[in-house]
Design a protein around this motif. Structure first.
Motif, short mmCIF file in Angstrom:
data_model
loop_
_atom_site.label_atom_id
_atom_site.label_comp_id
_atom_site.label_asym_id
_atom_site.label_seq_id
_atom_site.Cartn_x
_atom_site.Cartn_y
_atom_site.Cartn_z
N UNK A 241 -2.44 6.22 4.86
CA UNK A 241 -1.38 4.99 4.24
C UNK A 241 -1.27 3.81 4.97
N UNK A 242 -1.30 4.02 6.12
CA UNK A 242 -1.07 2.82 7.25
C UNK A 242 -2.29 1.87 7.13
N UNK A 243 -3.49 2.29 7.10
CA UNK A 243 -4.61 1.73 7.09
C UNK A 243 -4.64 0.83 5.61
N UNK A 244 -4.34 1.51 4.61
CA UNK A 244 -4.38 0.78 3.05
C UNK A 244 -3.50 -0.15 3.19
N UNK A 245 -2.18 0.03 3.90
CA UNK A 245 -1.18 -1.01 4.15
C UNK A 245 -1.61 -2.18 4.81
N UNK A 246 -2.15 -1.94 5.79
CA UNK A 246 -3.04 -2.85 6.78
C UNK A 246 -3.97 -3.62 6.09
N UNK A 247 -4.95 -3.23 5.17
CA UNK A 247 -6.19 -3.78 4.47
C UNK A 247 -5.17 -4.78 3.30
N UNK A 248 -3.94 -4.15 2.91
CA UNK A 248 -3.30 -4.94 2.01
C UNK A 248 -2.69 -6.28 2.59
N UNK A 249 -2.17 -6.25 3.75
CA UNK A 249 -1.54 -7.38 4.70
C UNK A 249 -2.52 -8.38 4.90
N UNK A 250 -3.86 -8.06 5.17
CA UNK A 250 -4.98 -8.90 5.38
C UNK A 250 -5.53 -9.52 4.09
N UNK A 251 -4.94 -8.98 2.96
CA UNK A 251 -5.54 -9.84 1.74
C UNK A 251 -6.73 -9.21 1.19
N UNK A 252 -7.07 -7.99 1.25
CA UNK A 252 -8.14 -7.28 0.80
C UNK A 252 -7.78 -7.01 -0.75
N UNK A 253 -8.34 -7.21 -1.80
CA UNK A 253 -8.01 -6.67 -2.94
C UNK A 253 -8.40 -5.39 -3.32
#
Lengths: 336, 294, 331
Positions: free
Chosen positions: C134-146
């Motif tokens: 979950x944290x990893x997905x959140x991080x990817x979202x933070x860096x703007x990966x669709x």
């Protein structure tokens, strides 16, 4: 720029296309990559045409076509009024020497096992009947012309810095007295201060020898400095083509504008309002319908995704392929 | 790091030597090989006796430093009274010559085939590489024995057989190097200059592919000597009374328990020579491979 | 030079030398600078200026033949020099992270991006696999990966250069670092992607109030992105100052020469004012001021004596004759 009509271009391309078929893996049909899709350009003696675009836009393919490393799928390539693709082999081989290329990476473009002299003389050995002494004389003359010393003749490439290597590469390009030099990102691997030395050298040589440059680059500040005309490419197509003043003073295509606004500038007054592109370059295997740029363009409408815009001449004689420009609905152009 | 112009240009040879000589093992290997080569060249003057001469009164004389040994035969004599030292010295001539011929043959053919495969690609590539794959799929010594069985046992035929066995290694190595060089800009610029295919292959590309080939050839040299000895041991290589190290071992089999020196010295010489070549090969690789430098 | 305790990172007289024997090569030569929380410091220099090596030394990533020495090296008031290897790694991994130039080679091609991000989380924060994901997905979202839920299972070769650099940034901020070192983060990317990545870095830096060290050869990028600038030449810092001032009126001749050699500073088709020569290498370091063979203003004193830092605190130049506002050397 006013005498454009009076001089004949030394080199021009008409409807150049280069399509590659690509295996996409087992059980899948072969795909076609349109690396170049109908490109027209012309360059005059003593002038510089800059080709600008990001990776995958087809600028390196264009360089390979111009130097006849590859043959285009379609189109004509005229040099001094003769279509290079229709000439017989001997004549083509002769004319080919008038078009030379300078590569981006000066560390990869010089054969590491050969001495500088041997590298410079190779075109002469292959194409002329000059004696050994005559070849050496010519090689040393060119070494001096590009700002190196005669004693560098006997050294190996690894003994030189990046800037010096690029000088050697330029000297090799000039050995056969070319009329056109295709420079594929010639300074982007160099440090800023060395880059300036090489750019100065290229401009001096152009003035002295009347060379025409096709200058491929992604660095707009370099292009603004050296180019007379600029051709902006996106995914194999030309999106905007005009004089340097037009492209930099009044960029019309949204992509050109985005490129310009993405280029960092030292002087705050040169920075223009940012147009941030969303997303990345689409896959050339599966280009979007209509205007290839519509997916990343904030001004795109339904027409952009359905129809393909063609280059149309604008009031200032530049050409732009964009419905937004045709229809006059781009806010930055309206307000200006 | 910016590379600046050295005041005095270092020639590639001097640079190579400075890297090579810093490897003590490689130097020792080179030293031993030089000694063996000199012995082989001057065998007629160095060897105390003729290698075929049989001293009927001195059959199975032990080495000079043991009980019953004589200074006439430093390393003793074999079952028919021939001087082992002389046979080893003359054997060096034969073994080195065979190694050289085998390596040269397979290297030359391998370079040509590998260059063609890498340069032209497509059908040429497929054809060459599939044949190489087939050759690689067979156990090397078995393949060599099969070829010798067809051509008949002799030193020349076993040499030919071994060159065929080693060929695929050189083909693959050359092809891999060519593929990594062929798209470099300096090749393209030679193309733009109008260079022909042959010129591109042999003058532009080949010199840049040589480093791994030289290393492989050095290591191949020791393999050749070893396999030649194996063939000789099986009686398929050099035929008696030729003094070849492998066949010397083979004929000494019956004395393994009674006269240790007849077996030990040829074995030791093979071991040391192979070791020397391997050490030198490693040193060459370190000195020639730019990736391992610095 | 400065008060260690008040800065996020404070570097005092850091040197890195390579090679042994009579002539070790000094890649970094007694550099001192500091970074505050929430501040962007740009380190600019050409290749061979030591800008990358100095940051590797900060991270403790200089391997054996290299020798690192410093008077002081403190992070949040902790002296890094006195820590054991293990304690130091704990700090450098969690509180200081780094992004490298080439995203394509910085990611391990054998693992999915999710795996690699989760590994970074696991080492420093632990948690159950589901939490880490979950944290990893959140991080990817933070860096703007669709579509991060599906991207997390991609392998690096399925991502473009820009996407890979975003993943690298996600890994770097996984442990909420206080200091982020970005070593030429955009050099390998296209212009429009480069602008996106820089914008992302600056946005994250503002949100998390991180200190950001931006190492680059691109003066214009630093001019746009950095608060303060450190200019390096041949392993030494030659000039420091606020970005707004340094590019308006450079004090050191090298900074001035760099700016003048940029194509954007030339008007029309004039020739650029190129700096002659090249950066000195291991064997030809000049005596005195390192720039003297290339400097148009060099005097006899520059050739024999090494200049110190001249100028007010925070706006210094290593030059005997710092330039005035009109770009001329002081008498």
């Amino acid at each position: 720029m006013t005498d454009t009509q009076s001089t004949r271009p030394i080199m021009q391309g008409l409807g150049l296309k280069q399509h590659y078929s690509v295996n996409q893996g087992m059980m899948k049909p072969k795909g076609t990559v349109k690396a170049l899709d109908g490109v027209n350009f012309s360059v005059e003696a003593g002038k510089t045409l800059a080709v600008v675009g990001e990776s995958g836009c087809g600028k390196s393919t264009l360089a390979r076509l111009l130097t006849m490393i590859e043959t285009p799928t379609e189109g004509a390539l005229e040099f001094d009024g003769q279509d290079l693709l229709k000439l017989d082999k001997a004549k083509r081989k002769e004319l080919r020497q008038r078009i030379q290329i300078i590569f981006q990476n000066p560390y990869g473009s010089l054969n590491p096992r050969k001495k500088v002299g041997t590298i410079l003389e190779e075109p002469l050995v292959i194409n002329t009947k000059l004696s050994k002494a005559e070849r050496k004389e010519k090689a040393i003359a060119l070494l001096q012309k590009v700002g190196l010393r005669p004693e560098h003749y006997d050294r190996y490439p690894h003994m030189f810095s990046g800037g010096q290597r690029q000088r050697i590469a330029i000297a090799r390009g000039l050995m056969m007295n070319p009329k056109v030099v295709v420079a594929d990102e010639p300074v982007s691997a160099l440090d800023v201060s060395v880059q300036a030395q090489v750019l100065n050298l290229m401009m001096d040589l152009q003035d002295e020898l009347g060379l025409a440059y096709v200058f491929i680059s992604h660095d707009l500040s370099v292009v603004e400095h050296i180019a007379d005309e600029v051709m902006v490419m996106y995914l194999g197509k030309v999106v905007e083509y005009g004089s340097t003043e037009q492209i930099f003073g009044n960029p019309q295509h949204p992509y050109t504008r985005a490129l310009l606004s993405s280029t960092p500038r030292i002087e705050p007054e040169k920075r223009i309002d940012k147009i941030r592109l969303t997303g990345e370059l689409p896959s050339p295997l599966n280009p979007p319908s209509g205007c290839a740029f519509h997916g990343r363009c904030q001004f795109a409408n339904e027409r952009c995704s359905a129809e393909t815009p063609v280059l149309t001449e604008q009031s200032d004689a530049s050409t732009v392929a964009c419905f937004g420009v045709d229809e006059g609905r781009l806010p930055y152009l309206v307000s200006a | 790091m910016t590379q600046t112009l050295a005041t005095k240009p270092v020639s590639p040879l001097a640079e190579f030597w400075s890297y090579f000589s810093s490897n003590k093992g490689a130097l020792a290997g080179l030293g031993f090989i030089v000694v063996i080569v000199l012995l082989a060249i001057f065998a007629d003057f160095v060897a105390p006796h003729h290698p075929h001469e049989q001293f009927r009164d001195f059959i199975l004389t032990p080495p000079a430093w043991t009980d019953g040994g004589t200074s006439q035969f430093l390393l003793g004599t074999d079952g028919v009274g021939r001087d082992i030292l002389s046979r080893l010295i003359h054997g060096a001539r034969l073994s080195l010559l065979i190694g050289l011929v085998i390596v040269t043959l397979s290297l030359a053919m391998g370079i040509c085939l590998g260059l063609a495969a890498g340069f032209f690609g497509g059908a040429v590539d497929s054809a060459v590489m599939r044949v190489a794959d087939v050759l690689l799929a067979m156990p090397p010594l078995l393949l060599a024995i099969a070829v010798v069985a067809i051509l008949g046992p002799s030193i020349v035929n076993s040499g030919l057989a071994l060159s065929l066995v080693y060929l695929p290694h050189y083909v693959r190595l050359t092809r891999a190097s060519v593929l990594s060089e062929i798209n470099k800009d300096y090749v393209v610029s030679s193309r733009v200059a109008g260079a022909s295919s042959l010129r591109l292959m042999f003058i532009t590309i080949l010199p840049n592919c040589l480093a791994p080939l030289i290393v492989q050839a050095t290591l191949g040299f020791s393999n050749a000597i070893l396999d030649m000895a194996a063939l000789g041991f099986l009686g398929l290589g050099a035929q008696p009374p030729l003094p070849e190290w492998g066949s010397m071992l083979a004929t000494a089999r019956e004395f393994i328990q009674s006269a240790w020196w007849v077996v030990t010295f040829p074995g030791l010489v093979i071991l040391l020579t192979v070791l020397a070549f391997n050490l030198m090969g490693d040193g060459l690789r370190d000195a020639l491979d730019p990736k391992l430098k610095q | 030079m400065t008060d260690h305790a008040n800065h996020l990172l404070s570097v005092d007289q850091l040197s890195v030398a390579f090679g042994t024997g009579k002539r070790p090569f000094t890649a970094v030569d007694r550099i001192s600078y500091h970074v505050d929380a929430g501040e962007v410091v740009g380190i600019v220099g050409e290749s061979g200026s030591g800008k990358s090596v100095s940051s590797l030394a900060l991270m403790g990533l200089i391997d054996f033949p290299g020798k690192v020495s410093a008077e002081g090296l403190s992070f949040k008031g902790t002296n890094l020099l006195t820590l054991s290897e293990k304690q130091r790694r704990k700090i450098t991994g969690a509180d200081i992270s780094m992004i490298f130039q080439d995203p394509m080679t910085s990611l391990n091609p054998a693992f999915t991006v999710g795996n690699q991000i989760m590994e970074a989380i696991e080492v420093h924060q632990g948690g159950t696999p589901a939490e880490r994901r979950d944290k990893a997905i959140d991080l990817l979202r933070q860096v703007g990966i669709p579509a991060p839920e599906s991207r997390i299972d991609n392998f690096p070769h399925q991502l473009s250069g820009g996407m890979s650099q975003r993943v690298m940034i996600a890994m770097a901020i996984a442990c909420d670092p206080k200091l982020l070192i970005a070593d030429e983060p955009t050099t390998a990317l296209d212009v429009t992607i480069q602008a996106q990545i820089i914008e992302l870095l600056l946005k994250l830096q503002r949100e998390k109030q991180m200190g950001l060290i931006l190492i680059t050869h691109d003066l214009a990028l630093v001019a746009e992105a950095a608060d303060r600038v450190v200019v390096m030449y041949a392993g030494q810092i030659v000039e420091t100052g606020p970005a707004s001032e340094i590019f308006k009126a450079p004090r050191h001749p090298y900074t001035q020469a760099l700016m003048r050699s940029l194509p954007e500073s030339a008007s029309g088709s004039d020739r650029l004012q190129a700096l002659p020569g090249v950066v000195p290498g291991a064997n030809d370091r000049p005596s005195g001021c390192l720039l003297n063979p290339r400097c148009p203003y060099a005097t006899e004193r520059c050739r024999t004596e090494e200049p110190g830092y001249i100028g007010p605190e925070g706006r210094q130049a290593k030059c005997f004759f710092p330039l005035d506002d009109n770009g001329r050397p002081a008498a």
